[in-house]
Design a protein around this motif. Sequence first.
Motif, PDB file in Angstrom:
ATOM      1  N   UNK A   1       8.100  -7.923   9.770  1.00  9.48           N
ATOM      2  CA  UNK A   1       7.758  -6.559   9.381  1.00  9.48           C
ATOM      3  C   UNK A   1       6.748  -6.599   8.258  1.00  9.48           C
ATOM      4  N   UNK A   2       6.355  -5.449   7.812  1.00  6.34           N
ATOM      5  CA  UNK A   2       5.357  -5.363   6.754  1.00  6.34           C
ATOM      6  C   UNK A   2       6.061  -5.162   5.420  1.00  6.34           C
ATOM      7  N   UNK A   3       6.654  -6.245   4.910  1.00  6.07           N
ATOM      8  CA  UNK A   3       7.365  -6.169   3.646  1.00  6.07           C
ATOM      9  C   UNK A   3       6.407  -5.756   2.538  1.00  6.07           C
ATOM     10  N   UNK A   4       6.805  -4.749   1.778  1.00 10.32           N
ATOM     11  CA  UNK A   4       5.989  -4.299   0.662  1.00 10.32           C
ATOM     12  C   UNK A   4       4.816  -3.437   1.056  1.00 10.32           C
ATOM     13  N   UNK A   5       4.631  -3.174   2.339  1.00  7.46           N
ATOM     14  CA  UNK A   5       3.433  -2.452   2.762  1.00  7.46           C
ATOM     15  C   UNK A   5       3.402  -1.016   2.250  1.00  7.46           C
ATOM     16  N   UNK A   6       4.546  -0.347   2.170  1.00  3.69           N
ATOM     17  CA  UNK A   6       4.575   1.019   1.643  1.00  3.69           C
ATOM     18  C   UNK A   6       4.180   1.021   0.176  1.00  3.69           C
ATOM     19  N   UNK A   7       4.722   0.091  -0.588  1.00  2.00           N
ATOM     20  CA  UNK A   7       4.389  -0.029  -2.006  1.00  2.00           C
ATOM     21  C   UNK A   7       2.898  -0.303  -2.179  1.00  2.00           C
ATOM     22  N   UNK A   8       2.353  -1.244  -1.404  1.00  2.00           N
ATOM     23  CA  UNK A   8       0.923  -1.546  -1.506  1.00  2.00           C
ATOM     24  C   UNK A   8       0.081  -0.351  -1.077  1.00  2.00           C
ATOM     25  N   UNK A   9       0.516   0.386  -0.078  1.00  3.43           N
ATOM     26  CA  UNK A   9      -0.236   1.566   0.349  1.00  3.43           C
ATOM     27  C   UNK A   9      -0.257   2.609  -0.770  1.00  3.43           C
ATOM     28  N   UNK A  10       0.837   2.737  -1.500  1.00  6.57           N
ATOM     29  CA  UNK A  10       0.873   3.663  -2.642  1.00  6.57           C
ATOM     30  C   UNK A  10      -0.137   3.230  -3.712  1.00  6.57           C
ATOM     31  N   UNK A  11      -0.231   1.932  -3.937  1.00  6.98           N
ATOM     32  CA  UNK A  11      -1.210   1.414  -4.905  1.00  6.98           C
ATOM     33  C   UNK A  11      -2.624   1.650  -4.377  1.00  6.98           C
ATOM     34  N   UNK A  12      -2.836   1.420  -3.088  1.00  6.92           N
ATOM     35  CA  UNK A  12      -4.160   1.648  -2.497  1.00  6.92           C
ATOM     36  C   UNK A  12      -4.592   3.102  -2.667  1.00  6.92           C
ATOM     37  N   UNK A  13      -3.683   4.037  -2.412  1.00  8.98           N
ATOM     38  CA  UNK A  13      -4.000   5.459  -2.577  1.00  8.98           C
ATOM     39  C   UNK A  13      -4.277   5.796  -4.041  1.00  8.98           C
ATOM     40  N   UNK A  14      -3.530   5.195  -4.928  1.00  6.22           N
ATOM     41  CA  UNK A  14      -3.766   5.383  -6.366  1.00  6.22           C
ATOM     42  C   UNK A  14      -5.148   4.875  -6.735  1.00  6.22           C
ATOM     43  N   UNK A  15      -5.503   3.691  -6.221  1.00  5.77           N
ATOM     44  CA  UNK A  15      -6.817   3.124  -6.527  1.00  5.77           C
ATOM     45  C   UNK A  15      -7.949   3.999  -6.001  1.00  5.77           C
ATOM     46  N   UNK A  16      -7.751   4.616  -4.838  1.00 11.39           N
ATOM     47  CA  UNK A  16      -8.749   5.563  -4.321  1.00 11.39           C
ATOM     48  C   UNK A  16      -8.889   6.754  -5.260  1.00 11.39           C
TER      49      UNK A  16
END
Length: 175
Positions: A8-23
Amino acid sequence: MSYFKSRGLRGSTFEEMINLTNEAYRDKKLALIQKIPTSITPVELSGNAISLAYFEKRSTVDYIGVVQGIAVCFDAKETELKSFPLRNIHHHQFEFMLDFRSQNGVAFLIVRFSKTNETFLLPLEVIEKYIRESEEGQRKSIPYNAFEKKYLIGTKQRFLVHYLEALSTYLEAAK
């Protein structure tokens, strides 16, 4: 070559939240942070998903960029435990962070404790201390109480993982 079996994509939701923050940081001209992709070569496909692949080379950290003229790099980590296992920090990542700091950059981890729903900025100095102690036979994890409340990361408007405030607090303390 390192192989991995997809769990599965472990941590992917957390990283996506960081990606959106960075945007959002980029839109507001607060920071320019890029996600560093991990190069993989698929070996087995299961439907539309990769079930077996190998890493083409070791990655460094998850994110690198600049915040108001300051070079930063960090890795995003998540744990379900009440401490942060040092095995979650790969040696080559730690070495890269040390090298980055030697060039006057700022290196840190963003660690999310999923059980308490808390996220912290963890300075490289703290990581170094616990790695050094583990090499001397002491604990193999960073205890929850080593994560300082002043580096607690919250959410603010479009900033889902608003780490710039914690980074600012860290930089002020480092002066």
